[in-house]
Design a protein around this motif. Structure first.
Motif, mmCIF file in Angstrom:
data_model
loop_
_atom_site.group_PDB
_atom_site.id
_atom_site.type_symbol
_atom_site.label_atom_id
_atom_site.label_comp_id
_atom_site.label_asym_id
_atom_site.label_seq_id
_atom_site.Cartn_x
_atom_site.Cartn_y
_atom_site.Cartn_z
ATOM 1 N N ASP A 188 -0.248 6.674 1.390
ATOM 2 C CA ASP A 188 -1.639 6.440 1.777
ATOM 3 C C ASP A 188 -1.778 4.954 2.108
ATOM 4 N N ASP A 235 3.611 7.222 -2.591
ATOM 5 C CA ASP A 235 2.329 6.788 -2.030
ATOM 6 C C ASP A 235 2.542 6.490 -0.546
ATOM 7 N N THR A 288 0.820 -1.213 0.000
ATOM 8 C CA THR A 288 0.000 0.000 0.000
ATOM 9 C C THR A 288 0.858 1.269 0.000
ATOM 10 N N GLN A 289 2.199 1.141 0.107
ATOM 11 C CA GLN A 289 3.048 2.336 0.135
ATOM 12 C C GLN A 289 4.358 2.088 -0.616
HETATM 13 CA CA LIG Z 1 -1.419 3.514 -0.977
#
Ligand SMILES: [Ca+2]
Ligand SMILES: [Ca+2]
Length: 199
Positions: free
Chosen positions: A88, A86, A60-61
């Protein structure tokens, strides 16, 4: 008569000496660490660089690094680097860009400079954190603010990097995106022409 000629000659050589020495001196006042213009690694002083991620297993990052044919100094054959970040994530998130300085002696310089801008289509944070490290590896942080969608030269006097104790042997330059300073939490930043200068 003869002494007048000698005076004229002496004056001529003094002027000539200044004309030759001064531009050479101001040129030596800058060391380009990375212009990215080969579109490849390493940097101009032989140092490696890349994107890094707090947890490479957390999908996710991340920060993805690529070369962008948009040179900060306007060279049509040049490149900058593009950082797609990213942070988030449901987990604590930080990532960014690292670059080795290969033990470079920075004592002849007093300022770190580079160019930065954001990408309007992807969105971008106006604020990033930098770190500079000597060989002791203690991170010396600095916050850059006021990033826009146009190339802007950032100039940071060395004394802002308070935790650098040995400028004779530099280790690393780091850019950090994190879930506190980065807003929006995903976006794209371009960086170019990282240099040490004597201002
Ligand atoms: Ca993300
Ligand atoms: Ca460049």
């Amino acid at each position: 008569m003869k002494s007048k000629l000698y005076t004229l000659l002496a004056a001529f050589f003094v002027v000539l000496a200044f004309a030759v020495v001064l531009p050479a001196k101001s040129y030596a006042g800058e060391l380009v660490i990375a212009d990215f213009d080969t579109g490849d690694k390493p940097n101009n002083i032989g140092g490696d660089f890349g994107g890094w991620d707090k947890d490479p297993n957390d999908e996710t990052q991340s920060t993805q690094l690529s070369f962008e044919p948009d040179d900060a100094l306007g060279d049509p054959a040049g490149y900058s680097i593009r950082l797609d970040y990213d942070v988030d994530s449901p987990n604590p998130a930080y990532n960014g860009f690292w670059m080795k300085l290969n033990g470079e002696d920075a004592t002849a310089y007093n300022t770190l400079t580079f160019y930065i801008k954001g990408d309007n289509n992807a969105g971008f944070t106006k604020r990033i954190k930098l770190e500079l490290k000597d060989m002791s590896n203690k991170p010396s942080p600095y916050i850059v603010t006021g990033i826009t969608d146009q190339w802007k030269k950032i100039t940071i006097p060395f004394e802002k990097f308070r935790r650098i104790s040995d400028w004779k042997s530099m280790n690393e330059f780091v850019i950090i995106f994190d879930d506190i300073n980065s807003n929006p939490k995903t976006g794209t930043i371009f960086v170019d022409q990282i240099a040490l200068s004597n201002e």
